[in-house]
Design a protein around this motif. Structure first.
Motif: not given
Lengths: 247, 135
Positions: A217-222, A228-232, A235, A238, A241, B95-97, B101
């Motif tokens: 699922l790598v996507e790099g910096p968001i 979006r609600d699928d990312v943090v 910190q 994180v 979670l 940077a994976e957030a 993941q």
């Protein structure tokens, strides 16, 4: 001819055929027969002919649109070069900055050690608790500190100016990236036009479209974490979670 | 030089910093050095890191996730799957957030997860927590 196949010829066509034969018009009679035999084929051929013409016109139009050609052969390679330049520029700036900072660390550490060395005697002096011999040692210590601080602050000042000047990449890379954004916008418009030409609505596709992700699922910096609600977002998210998972 | 509680951390421990960007390796190295670590090596992706780990007695791995070649998550899995390495604590700085993941990393046995951009204070807190847990 059986009853089941009666639908393939009409009474009008039969009369017409008989009329042509009776009056010796053989060619016309054959044409009627052809028409009776291949009604579907002729429609199909007409349709294919139409599509072929459309396709030919479309292809010709694409070739005529030289802008598209320029985009692919000149602008996009140029943009790749520009983006590589941005990587080089930012890397240089980061290294220049770290060169200076790494040079400053030991200087500051030395001054800090020299301050620590004189501090106990200095405190005693301030409390009128220092004897003459200790005072002489303190004087030497302070002399060292002053001379070093004098010399090194100039040195630090120069290094700080280096850090300042290393930030000039922002202006240059900002301009380069802005140009690439313009190009991306132009390519986007061209692609949307192409989709439209093929009868696909870009709006209809947009809803389910998601950016491509790689392995794991790598996507790099968001860059749009808030939307979006699928990312943090940070910190704290994180940590929350992970602790919810019993970490 | 202010890791607390003083002495809880062995500053001579051998640390491997894995990231494909040399500037990020340099930043992490500087921060670790500032925390008192002196024995730091570098690798630019998982497939370079793994033989280094197998060949040397490393005590701690700090790794990025998204790298060409072998990704950080796969390096973590490889470390956990290798009996001679599985004890090594691994900290991901990435940077994976995606929540998915982070769960994936936790299930793979990560010891800490720092999301970029991060601060020196965050790194210190996570290091303290990791080594406090390991005793």
């Amino acid at each position: 001819m059986s009853i089941a196949m009666a639908g393939r010829i009409s009474l009008e066509q039969a009369k017409l055929l008989v009329g042509f034969l009776e009056s010796g018009q053989q060619e016309e009679a054959d044409a009627v027969i052809n028409e009776i035999q291949n009604p579907i084929n002729s429609e199909l051929f007409a349709e294919i002919g139409k599509l072929t013409r459309q396709l030919h016109d479309s292809l010709t139009n694409f070739q005529v649109d030289s802008r598209l050609n320029d985009l692919a052969t000149a602008d996009i390679p140029d943009a790749k070069e520009r983006l590589n330049f941005v990587i080089t520029c930012t890397e240089e700036a980061a290294n220049k900055t770290m060169d200076a900072v790494e040079a400053i660390f030991p200087v500051v550490d030395t001054i800090s050690q020299q301050v620590e060395a004189v501090k106990p005697s200095w405190t005693k002096l301030m409390n009128n608790d220092l004897d003459l011999n200790e005072f002489k040692v303190l004087c030497v210590g302070i002399d060292t500190l002053l001379k070093n601080a004098d010399k090194e602050t100039t040195h630090i000042h120069t290094l700080m100016t280096d850090v300042l000047m290393a930030q000039d990449f922002q202006d240059i890379t900002g301009q380069v990236i802005r140009k690439v954004i313009d190009l991306v916008r132009e390519v986007e418009e061209s692609l949307i036009n192409m989709l439209t030409a093929f009868g696909i609505s870009a709006e209809a596709m947009q809803e389910k479209a998601m950016p491509k992700v790689g392995d794991n699922l790598v996507e790099g910096p968001i860059v749009n974490a808030k939307e979006r609600d699928d990312v943090v977002e940070d910190q704290d998210d994180v940590d929350d979670l992970l602790s919810s998972l019993g970490f | 030089m202010n890791v607390s509680p003083e002495g809880a951390l062995n500053k001579n421990m051998k640390v491997l910093v894995v990231d494909d960007f040399s500037t990020m390796r340099r930043i992490v190295k500087n921060l670790l050095r500032d925390l008192g670590f002196t024995n730091i090596s570098e690798a630019d992706d998982g497939s370079t890191a793994l033989p280094m780990l197998q060949g040397g007695d490393f005590d701690f791995v700090v790794t990025d996730w998204n790298m060409p070649g072998m990704q950080g998550i796969d390096l973590l899995k490889a470390i956990r799957a290798d009996a001679s390495l599985s004890h090594i604590p691994v900290l991901l700085i990435t940077a994976e957030a995606k929540k998915e993941q982070i769960v994936m990393a936790a299930q793979a046995g990560v010891n800490g997860y720092i999301v970029k951009p991060f601060t020196a204070a965050t790194l210190k807190t996570k290091l303290d927590k990791i080594f406090e847990r390991l005793g």
